[in-house]
Design an enzyme around this catalytic site. Structure first.
Site: not given
Length: 423
Positions: A128, A249, A251
């Protein structure tokens, strides 16, 4: 007993994000990032976002990898920001009030780290904001607001919602993966034949506008925004090479009420990043150790011992601030000559020499300055030896008062410096 460097986990530096809780600043890093770094075999080291840390990065050495993730907008003055009116900028600040507050200290810390990784080939993963920092560090630019600068001129079918304040973890949008990139290899099992699309989680209103020349895109959103990029010349995890930015993202791409990922390839960025970090640590350790099999001839061995002896004397001289017998002065010359002849040392080599004891760039000239100071000390002792107890007491009180005043003034000046850095 010193620890065995071969069994110490490699260190991944992560800069925290700052927020306010109970009227006080709190620094934090998302737990998903930390869990994945630890799970794949590295030790996360958190650099707090506090004033002055950008000047203290040497204190976090050794750095085997850098992971930069979330945070506020990057200061537009750090890249070529244009194309928006003041009215549009005011609209952006109202719509994205939590993200548009510029954090110059975090910008300074992270840009220094990104450039350090690029100079030393330290593995770098930007998620990001971290991907935007990497692009800016290499001369790229950003959209100050994707919706106003990119999406407004597109047909409805191509517009993309890159964030949803009410659905932080659950928001998804499509991206098209570019063939023959690391991203394709990670998500290969999830890409249908002839279909290079996956759904990703994102939370941002800025993004890459002009990609820095050294990078190659790995994914695009339907509106054309670059969602991932890497440096193909600095990508080989087995050899400790990894320079990459992901706007989305991976994760956070997990199924509702579960720790299972949307796709098996989601954690691959972290897995390959840590693989590169481990390899970089091994390479760094091997380059700083002299193999036992190496032998020098007698002449070179003598010079080597003289230089090491000189460094040791210089270090003791510097730390103790005391003189030495005249017979030892000549022993400083070997180290001084060595340092003076090696003017093209890299920062890393200079730091290593300092750790070995070469703490004085020219030990001989430093020794001369010490002799001058010792002369002044001798004169002062002679003068004060002739003073009465009352005179010495008054003098001591005067210097005690001056010391307190100096401390107060110094503290104010340091606070002014901290305030300047924070503003």
């Amino acid at each position: 007993m010193a620890p065995d460097l071969s069994v110490i986990l490699p260190r991944v530096l992560i800069v925290s994000r700052r927020t306010v809780r109970k009227n006080k600043f709190v620094d934090f890093v998302g737990e998903y990032h930390l869990d994945l770094i630890v799970g794949y075999g590295a030790a996360p080291v958190i650099a707090p976002r506090v004033s002055g840390v950008h000047m203290l990065l040497d204190s976090f050495e050794p750095i085997h990898g850098v992971l930069l993730c979330e945070g506020e907008d990057i200061d537009p003055s750090l890249y070529e920001a244009d194309g928006l009116s003041e009215e549009e900028l005011d609209d952006i600040r109202r719509l994205h009030a939590s993200d548009t507050a510029i954090d110059r200290e975090k910008d300074s810390i992270e840009l220094r780290l990104a450039k350090l990784c690029l100079e030393r080939n330290i593995p770098y993963l930007g998620i990001c904001r971290g991907s935007q920092v990497l692009n800016v560090a290499c001369g790229g630019t950003l959209y100050q607001d994707v919706e106003k600068e990119l999406s407004r001129d597109l047909p409805e079918s191509q517009r993309v919602a890159h964030m949803d304040y009410d659905n932080y973890d659950g928001h998804r949008h499509k991206v098209r993966v570019v063939e023959n990139t690391p991203l394709q290899s990670w998500f290969r099992d999830s890409l249908a034949e002839g279909d290079m699309e996956i759904w990703v989680n994102s939370y941002h209103h800025q993004g890459v506008k002009r990609l820095a020349q050294r990078f190659v895109p790995m994914a695009f959103a339907p509106d054309g925004l670059i969602e991932g990029f890497y440096d193909p010349d600095a990508y080989n995890p087995e050899e400790g090479k990894f320079i990459m930015g992901l706007q989305f993202h991976p994760e956070r791409m997990r199924r509702p009420d579960s720790e299972d990922f949307d796709y098996p390839g989601c954690p691959s960025a972290y897995q390959e990043f840590v693989k590169a970090v481990v390899a970089y640590q091994k390479k760094l350790n091997s380059s700083t150790c002299v193999p036992k099999s190496v032998k020098f001839d007698k002449e070179i061995e003598k010079k080597r011992k003289n230089i090491i002896r000189s460094f040791s004397i210089a270090k003791n001289l510097y730390t103790r601030g005391r003189g030495m017998p005249p017979s030892k002065e000549s022993e400083l010359e070997a180290g001084a000559e060595f340092l003076e002849s090696n003017t093209a040392l890299s920062l890393q080599q200079e730091n290593r020499l300092k750790q070995m004891g070469a703490t004085v760039r020219n030990a001989c000239s430093y020794f001369e300055r010490l002799k001058v100071n010792e002369g002044r000390e001798s004169v002062a002792r002679n003068v004060m030896g002739k003073m009465s107890v009352e005179q010495l007491s008054d003098l001591l009180s005067f210097y005690h008062m001056m010391g307190n005043i100096c401390s107060e003034v110094l503290e104010r000046k340091l606070q002014d410096i901290v305030n300047d850095l924070a503003s």
